[in-house]
Design an enzyme around this catalytic site. Structure first.
Site, mmCIF file in Angstrom:
data_model
loop_
_atom_site.group_PDB
_atom_site.id
_atom_site.type_symbol
_atom_site.label_atom_id
_atom_site.label_comp_id
_atom_site.label_asym_id
_atom_site.label_seq_id
_atom_site.Cartn_x
_atom_site.Cartn_y
_atom_site.Cartn_z
ATOM 1 N N ASP A 153 35.736 65.638 50.907
ATOM 2 C CA ASP A 153 36.325 64.447 51.532
ATOM 3 C C ASP A 153 37.548 64.874 52.346
ATOM 4 O OD1 ASP A 153 38.087 62.131 51.919
ATOM 5 O OD2 ASP A 153 36.583 61.071 50.731
ATOM 6 N N THR A 211 27.486 51.142 50.689
ATOM 7 C CA THR A 211 26.552 50.992 51.826
ATOM 8 C C THR A 211 26.695 52.114 52.848
ATOM 9 O OG1 THR A 211 28.135 49.754 53.141
ATOM 10 C CG2 THR A 211 26.777 48.467 51.640
ATOM 11 N N ASP A 253 40.926 62.946 51.666
ATOM 12 C CA ASP A 253 41.509 63.288 50.362
ATOM 13 C C ASP A 253 42.124 64.677 50.393
ATOM 14 O OD1 ASP A 253 40.574 60.881 49.539
ATOM 15 O OD2 ASP A 253 39.115 61.648 48.089
ATOM 16 N N ARG A 302 34.582 54.040 55.261
ATOM 17 C CA ARG A 302 33.161 53.910 54.914
ATOM 18 C C ARG A 302 33.042 53.216 53.579
ATOM 19 N NH1 ARG A 302 29.274 59.079 54.941
ATOM 20 N NH2 ARG A 302 30.420 59.515 53.079
HETATM 21 C C1 PRP Z 1 35.348 59.834 56.467
HETATM 22 C C2 PRP Z 1 35.532 60.661 57.730
HETATM 23 C C3 PRP Z 1 34.858 59.830 58.780
HETATM 24 C C4 PRP Z 1 33.720 59.208 58.027
HETATM 25 C C5 PRP Z 1 32.454 59.949 58.384
HETATM 26 O O1 PRP Z 1 36.255 58.789 56.428
HETATM 27 O O2 PRP Z 1 36.888 60.935 57.993
HETATM 28 O O3 PRP Z 1 35.671 58.821 59.342
HETATM 29 O O4 PRP Z 1 33.998 59.385 56.622
HETATM 30 O O5 PRP Z 1 31.360 59.364 57.775
HETATM 31 P P1 PRP Z 1 30.197 58.646 58.586
HETATM 32 O O6 PRP Z 1 29.845 59.532 59.725
HETATM 33 O O7 PRP Z 1 29.094 58.548 57.563
HETATM 34 O O8 PRP Z 1 30.686 57.308 59.005
HETATM 35 P P2 PRP Z 1 36.348 57.785 55.188
HETATM 36 O O9 PRP Z 1 35.478 56.612 55.416
HETATM 37 O O10 PRP Z 1 36.163 58.553 53.907
HETATM 38 O O11 PRP Z 1 37.826 57.246 55.308
HETATM 39 P P3 PRP Z 1 39.212 58.043 55.218
HETATM 40 O O12 PRP Z 1 39.371 58.835 56.489
HETATM 41 O O13 PRP Z 1 40.192 56.933 55.113
HETATM 42 O O14 PRP Z 1 39.172 58.928 54.010
HETATM 43 N N1 URA Z 2 33.411 61.938 55.003
HETATM 44 C C1 URA Z 2 34.013 63.053 54.514
HETATM 45 O O1 URA Z 2 35.252 63.103 54.427
HETATM 46 N N2 URA Z 2 33.229 64.070 54.119
HETATM 47 C C2 URA Z 2 31.897 64.048 54.214
HETATM 48 O O2 URA Z 2 31.243 65.042 53.843
HETATM 49 C C3 URA Z 2 31.284 62.890 54.728
HETATM 50 C C4 URA Z 2 32.064 61.856 55.122
#
Ligand code: PRP
Ligand code: URA
Length: 209
Positions: free
Chosen positions: A200, A108, A203, A104
């Site tokens: 997160d 944005t 993380d 994400r």
């Molecule tokens: C997080 C999560 C989802 C997304 C959800 O991933 O694991 O994939 O956000 O958010 P959304 O419904 O608003 O799209 P992130 O983009 O943080 O990537 P990561 O898994 O690499 O940490």
């Molecule tokens: N992605 C995450 O990992 N946590 C949230 O709360 C939203 C998006």
């Protein structure tokens, strides 16, 4: 019309409470996510088709039910979805594993795709798309687009924590997809995080910031 299932099983809810707790460190977080994924896999596979076979017990001839061999694929949305794969494979070890890489954009909140690898027989498989978090729904909708574009027809989406906004977004864009959730939370905050959520997920799973 896709359905939304919220799993209220006590074991799932108990473990999810510890997952949410900010005091829970990476090792326990990872183990708990793995355990909840196993429990959710048990529920999500309820409708797998079965067939009857003949067999002999040490006592007599009988008939028994076995899975009829439906082809399945688990697809984690990278990164955080990876944390749920092994737990699901414990229940359905013969499933193939594909990957969709999305992150994400922090400004944005729009998903950016960077990697896709799926089993070659996409059209013959049922897909379980997994990600611990369904926030705005952008990532899930984009991942489903990506699977459908390559021929996937039957997709279930499995997540730990969802915001109502994310559920609505999937229903709006992909109303053929069933959604399986451990908890439906209150809302998103101004940064797109689920409230109360768990922070997160990537993380916390991988110990990075
Ligand atoms: C997080 C999560 C989802 C997304 C959800 O991933 O694991 O994939 O956000 O958010 P959304 O419904 O608003 O799209 P992130 O983009 O943080 O990537 P990561 O898994 O690499 O940490
Ligand atoms: N992605 C995450 O990992 N946590 C949230 O709360 C939203 C998006």
């Amino acid at each position: 019309m896709g359905k939304v299932y919220v799993f209220d099983h006590p074991l799932i809810q108990h473990k999810l409470t510890h997952i949410r707790d900010e005091q829970t460190g990476t090792k326990d977080f990872r183990e708990l996510v793995d355990e909840v994924a196993t429990l959710m896999a048990f529920e999500i596979t309820r409708d797998l088709p079965m067939e009857e076979i003949d067999l002999k017990t040490p006592v007599s001839n009988t008939k028994g039910k076995v899975l009829s061999g439906k082809k399945l694929a688990i697809v984690p949305i990278l990164r955080a979805g990876i944390g749920m794969v092994d737990g699901i494979l414990k229940m359905i070890p013969a499933a193939k594993v594909g990957h969709v890489g999305l992150y994400r954009d922090p400004e944005t909140l729009k998903p950016i795709e960077y990697y896709v690898k799926l089993p070659s027989d996409v059209e013959e498989r049922d897909f379980i798309l997994v990600d611990p978090m369904l926030a705005t729904g952008g990532s899930a909708v984009e991942a489903i687009n990506s699977l459908k574009k390559r021929g996937a027809k039957n997709i279930k989406f499995l997540c730990l924590v969802a915001a109502p906004e994310g559920v609505e977004e999937i229903k709006k864009e992909h109303d053929d997809v069933d959604i399986y959730i451990a908890a439906l939370d209150e809302k998103l905050n101004e940064k797109g995080y689920i409230v109360p959520g768990l922070g997160d997920a990537g993380d916390r799973l991988f110990g990075t910031k």
